[in-house]
Design a protein around this motif. Structure first.
Motif, PDB file in Angstrom:
ATOM      1  N   PRO A  93      12.330 -36.732  -0.695  1.00 41.92           N
ATOM      2  CA  PRO A  93      13.479 -36.012  -0.035  1.00 41.92           C
ATOM      3  C   PRO A  93      13.512 -35.603   1.456  1.00 41.92           C
ATOM      4  O   PRO A  93      12.424 -35.587   1.871  1.00 41.92           O
ATOM      5  CB  PRO A  93      13.543 -34.690  -0.920  1.00 41.92           C
ATOM      6  CG  PRO A  93      12.281 -34.474  -1.358  1.00 41.92           C
ATOM      7  CD  PRO A  93      11.614 -36.076  -1.562  1.00 41.92           C
ATOM      8  N   ALA A  94      14.522 -36.055   2.071  1.00 34.50           N
ATOM      9  CA  ALA A  94      14.780 -35.776   3.419  1.00 34.50           C
ATOM     10  C   ALA A  94      14.676 -34.140   3.730  1.00 34.50           C
ATOM     11  O   ALA A  94      14.511 -33.701   4.786  1.00 34.50           O
ATOM     12  CB  ALA A  94      15.988 -36.304   4.094  1.00 34.50           C
ATOM     13  N   GLU A  95      15.298 -33.463   2.929  1.00 34.29           N
ATOM     14  CA  GLU A  95      15.580 -31.948   2.965  1.00 34.29           C
ATOM     15  C   GLU A  95      15.613 -31.211   1.695  1.00 34.29           C
ATOM     16  O   GLU A  95      15.702 -31.937   0.483  1.00 34.29           O
ATOM     17  CB  GLU A  95      17.052 -31.687   3.702  1.00 34.29           C
ATOM     18  CG  GLU A  95      17.325 -32.273   4.899  1.00 34.29           C
ATOM     19  CD  GLU A  95      18.870 -31.913   5.581  1.00 34.29           C
ATOM     20  OE1 GLU A  95      18.826 -32.070   6.607  1.00 34.29           O
ATOM     21  OE2 GLU A  95      19.561 -31.584   4.581  1.00 34.29           O
ATOM     22  N   VAL A  96      15.442 -29.950   1.746  1.00 34.60           N
ATOM     23  CA  VAL A  96      15.773 -29.132   0.478  1.00 34.60           C
ATOM     24  C   VAL A  96      16.559 -27.925   0.924  1.00 34.60           C
ATOM     25  O   VAL A  96      16.579 -27.612   2.124  1.00 34.60           O
ATOM     26  CB  VAL A  96      14.552 -28.502  -0.217  1.00 34.60           C
ATOM     27  CG1 VAL A  96      13.774 -27.472   0.811  1.00 34.60           C
ATOM     28  CG2 VAL A  96      14.573 -27.915  -1.236  1.00 34.60           C
ATOM     29  N   SER A  97      17.463 -27.691   0.128  1.00 33.08           N
ATOM     30  CA  SER A  97      18.484 -26.672   0.215  1.00 33.08           C
ATOM     31  C   SER A  97      18.546 -25.605  -1.145  1.00 33.08           C
ATOM     32  O   SER A  97      18.467 -26.067  -2.052  1.00 33.08           O
ATOM     33  CB  SER A  97      19.968 -26.998   0.316  1.00 33.08           C
ATOM     34  OG  SER A  97      20.942 -25.931   0.656  1.00 33.08           O
ATOM     35  N   ALA A  98      18.336 -24.229  -0.622  1.00 30.00           N
ATOM     36  CA  ALA A  98      18.087 -23.364  -1.877  1.00 30.00           C
ATOM     37  C   ALA A  98      18.095 -22.208  -1.175  1.00 30.00           C
ATOM     38  O   ALA A  98      18.096 -21.891  -0.095  1.00 30.00           O
ATOM     39  CB  ALA A  98      16.786 -23.553  -2.482  1.00 30.00           C
ATOM     40  N   GLU A  99      18.181 -21.067  -2.121  1.00 34.41           N
ATOM     41  CA  GLU A  99      18.164 -19.721  -1.575  1.00 34.41           C
ATOM     42  C   GLU A  99      16.827 -19.477  -0.947  1.00 34.41           C
ATOM     43  O   GLU A  99      15.883 -20.164  -0.876  1.00 34.41           O
ATOM     44  CB  GLU A  99      18.153 -18.567  -2.646  1.00 34.41           C
ATOM     45  CG  GLU A  99      19.311 -18.465  -3.366  1.00 34.41           C
ATOM     46  CD  GLU A  99      19.606 -17.561  -4.245  1.00 34.41           C
ATOM     47  OE1 GLU A  99      18.840 -16.405  -4.135  1.00 34.41           O
ATOM     48  OE2 GLU A  99      20.430 -17.499  -5.351  1.00 34.41           O
ATOM     49  N   ARG A 100      16.786 -18.407   0.244  1.00 33.52           N
ATOM     50  CA  ARG A 100      15.907 -18.473   1.380  1.00 33.52           C
ATOM     51  C   ARG A 100      14.602 -18.549   0.813  1.00 33.52           C
ATOM     52  O   ARG A 100      13.827 -19.677   1.325  1.00 33.52           O
ATOM     53  CB  ARG A 100      16.162 -17.344   2.062  1.00 33.52           C
ATOM     54  CG  ARG A 100      14.978 -17.140   3.364  1.00 33.52           C
ATOM     55  CD  ARG A 100      15.671 -16.026   4.301  1.00 33.52           C
ATOM     56  NE  ARG A 100      15.443 -14.722   3.178  1.00 33.52           N
ATOM     57  CZ  ARG A 100      16.171 -13.442   3.674  1.00 33.52           C
ATOM     58  NH1 ARG A 100      16.784 -13.454   4.876  1.00 33.52           N
ATOM     59  NH2 ARG A 100      16.183 -12.488   2.922  1.00 33.52           N
ATOM     60  N   GLU A 101      14.109 -17.731  -0.079  1.00 35.10           N
ATOM     61  CA  GLU A 101      12.696 -17.696  -0.658  1.00 35.10           C
ATOM     62  C   GLU A 101      12.048 -19.134  -1.194  1.00 35.10           C
ATOM     63  O   GLU A 101      11.141 -19.524  -1.140  1.00 35.10           O
ATOM     64  CB  GLU A 101      12.410 -16.412  -1.443  1.00 35.10           C
ATOM     65  CG  GLU A 101      12.349 -15.063  -0.634  1.00 35.10           C
ATOM     66  CD  GLU A 101      13.881 -14.633  -0.402  1.00 35.10           C
ATOM     67  OE1 GLU A 101      14.848 -15.317  -1.047  1.00 35.10           O
ATOM     68  OE2 GLU A 101      13.988 -13.769   0.412  1.00 35.10           O
ATOM     69  N   SER A 102      13.141 -19.567  -2.137  1.00 29.90           N
ATOM     70  CA  SER A 102      12.825 -20.705  -2.807  1.00 29.90           C
ATOM     71  C   SER A 102      12.664 -21.827  -1.858  1.00 29.90           C
ATOM     72  O   SER A 102      11.848 -22.794  -2.165  1.00 29.90           O
ATOM     73  CB  SER A 102      13.976 -21.151  -3.795  1.00 29.90           C
ATOM     74  OG  SER A 102      14.104 -19.838  -4.742  1.00 29.90           O
ATOM     75  N   ALA A 103      13.407 -21.967  -0.875  1.00 27.06           N
ATOM     76  CA  ALA A 103      13.428 -23.013  -0.199  1.00 27.06           C
ATOM     77  C   ALA A 103      12.175 -23.007   0.850  1.00 27.06           C
ATOM     78  O   ALA A 103      11.646 -23.999   0.905  1.00 27.06           O
ATOM     79  CB  ALA A 103      14.612 -23.187   1.067  1.00 27.06           C
ATOM     80  N   ALA A 104      11.751 -21.993   1.149  1.00 28.35           N
ATOM     81  CA  ALA A 104      10.718 -22.030   1.906  1.00 28.35           C
ATOM     82  C   ALA A 104       9.311 -22.131   1.137  1.00 28.35           C
ATOM     83  O   ALA A 104       8.269 -22.710   1.358  1.00 28.35           O
ATOM     84  CB  ALA A 104      10.393 -20.309   2.459  1.00 28.35           C
ATOM     85  N   ALA A 105       9.452 -21.649  -0.266  1.00 26.26           N
ATOM     86  CA  ALA A 105       8.413 -21.895  -1.227  1.00 26.26           C
ATOM     87  C   ALA A 105       8.172 -23.511  -1.495  1.00 26.26           C
ATOM     88  O   ALA A 105       7.085 -24.261  -1.757  1.00 26.26           O
ATOM     89  CB  ALA A 105       8.449 -21.380  -2.415  1.00 26.26           C
ATOM     90  N   PHE A 106       9.532 -24.181  -1.726  1.00 26.50           N
ATOM     91  CA  PHE A 106       9.285 -25.574  -1.852  1.00 26.50           C
ATOM     92  C   PHE A 106       8.703 -26.582  -0.532  1.00 26.50           C
ATOM     93  O   PHE A 106       7.952 -27.358  -0.867  1.00 26.50           O
ATOM     94  CB  PHE A 106      10.754 -26.257  -2.348  1.00 26.50           C
ATOM     95  CG  PHE A 106      10.346 -27.567  -2.585  1.00 26.50           C
ATOM     96  CD1 PHE A 106       9.881 -28.495  -3.762  1.00 26.50           C
ATOM     97  CD2 PHE A 106      10.907 -28.631  -1.396  1.00 26.50           C
ATOM     98  CE1 PHE A 106      10.089 -29.660  -3.729  1.00 26.50           C
ATOM     99  CE2 PHE A 106      10.800 -29.980  -1.645  1.00 26.50           C
ATOM    100  CZ  PHE A 106      10.211 -30.355  -2.948  1.00 26.50           C
ATOM    101  N   ALA A 107       9.254 -25.823   0.722  1.00 29.15           N
ATOM    102  CA  ALA A 107       8.870 -26.461   1.852  1.00 29.15           C
ATOM    103  C   ALA A 107       7.189 -26.402   2.100  1.00 29.15           C
ATOM    104  O   ALA A 107       6.711 -27.586   2.451  1.00 29.15           O
ATOM    105  CB  ALA A 107       9.641 -26.100   3.083  1.00 29.15           C
ATOM    106  N   ARG A 108       6.853 -25.225   1.617  1.00 31.32           N
ATOM    107  CA  ARG A 108       5.168 -25.165   1.649  1.00 31.32           C
ATOM    108  C   ARG A 108       4.586 -26.365   0.956  1.00 31.32           C
ATOM    109  O   ARG A 108       3.765 -26.814   1.079  1.00 31.32           O
ATOM    110  CB  ARG A 108       4.808 -23.671   1.639  1.00 31.32           C
ATOM    111  CG  ARG A 108       5.310 -22.913   2.574  1.00 31.32           C
ATOM    112  CD  ARG A 108       4.517 -21.323   2.412  1.00 31.32           C
ATOM    113  NE  ARG A 108       5.171 -20.772   1.316  1.00 31.32           N
ATOM    114  CZ  ARG A 108       6.104 -19.842   1.232  1.00 31.32           C
ATOM    115  NH1 ARG A 108       6.815 -19.571   2.168  1.00 31.32           N
ATOM    116  NH2 ARG A 108       6.240 -19.482  -0.114  1.00 31.32           N
TER     117      ARG A 108
END
Length: 287
Positions: free
Chosen positions: A101-116
């Motif tokens: 995936p080029a990006e992830v979009s989600a509620e703030r905490e969830s997006a950060a968790a997946f990005a990490r």
């Protein structure tokens, strides 16, 4: 959380049979996957791009759906709220499937968790591309004074204008290279999904789109005024009109997203009666 708790499919009907009730249980928080899957159902699986979409569900201990995702390449993952542990399991499963995936979009905490998690698992760099706020219409407050002009639902004769304005909008928000303005215009024209604010002589001045109603909610998007016509009240007037029309048509919820880096739009929508619901983040991956 065992990685196999995430299950994936390219079968939209099968995904909706499994996840539709879960998505509809929180229509505001799940507004994007609801509208994306509705569009795919109506316009075809390749509406957003050449590659087939991927759909995913996370099984809770009791067998119900605890989270879901939609991935429509070349766009990023659209992910419902997850815990850090669930995000770790998701990253492992997606990497095993060879997804990038080029990006992830989600509620703030969830997006950060997946990005990490994705940085760790895929060895990529991650950075915030956009911070957004989801707003819900409380009580509509029409703009005062109302600017000169009038609203009009766009029709087939406006297609060329809609394509051009949508592509200008997509370029401004960083989605220009992957958005097909013609496909978007055709989809919206099929149900009267764009309203124009026009001058007395019929010259279009601004536009606001609205998704189809699904699960009782309509999302206003996009709102666009050409650069030379801004700061004259046209965006507020046309947004108020599509918001009113959605409510009058029976929508229980009228929603919209803003870019938190744009104080002008955030202030405008609050003056119209929109109130913040949740913050979302788009993380982009490279490398």
């Amino acid at each position: 959380m065992h990685p196999d708790s995430w299950q994936f499919t390219d079968d939209l009907d099968g995904f909706l049979a499994r996840a539709d009730g879960f998505l509809r249980s929180r229509p505001a928080a799940h507004t994007v996957p609801l509208t994306v899957t509705d569009t795919l159902r109506r316009r075809g699986l390749h509406y957003y791009g050449r590659d087939a979409p991927l759909f995913g569900t996370l099984a809770a201990d009791d067998g119900t759906v605890a989270a879901a995702l939609v991935h429509t390449p070349p766009y990023g993952l659209c992910l419902t709220p997850v815990t850090a542990r669930q995000a770790d399991a998701l990253a492992d499963r997606l990497a095993d499937l060879g997804r990038r995936p080029a990006e992830v979009s989600a509620e703030r905490e969830s997006a950060a968790a997946f990005a990490r998690a994705w940085q760790r698992r895929a060895g990529v760099r991650a950075g915030v591309r956009m911070r957004q706020r989801l707003y819900r219409l409380d009580g509509l407050i029409p703009p005062a004074p109302v600017p000169d002009g009038r609203p009009r639902v766009a029709g087939p004769a406006d297609r060329e204008l809609l394509v051009r304005w949508f592509e200008e909008f997509a370029d401004a928000v960083g989605e220009g290279p992957v958005r097909d303005g013609g496909a978007w215009a055709d989809a919206r024209l099929s149900y009267g999904g764009v309203t124009l604010w026009e001058a007395a002589d019929g010259t279009p001045l601004a536009m606001a789109g609205a998704t189809r109603e699904i699960a009782g909610q309509v999302r206003v998007a996009p709102v666009y005024t050409p650069a030379g016509l801004r700061r004259r009240g046209y965006a507020g007037a046309v947004t108020a009109e599509v918001s009113r029309a959605a409510r009058d048509a029976g929508a229980a919820e009228v929603l919209l997203f803003t870019d938190l880096a744009n104080p002008t739009s955030n202030g405008l929508y609050q003056r119209l009666g929109y109130r913040g619901v949740a913050d979302f983040t788009v993380w982009a991956f490279a490398g």
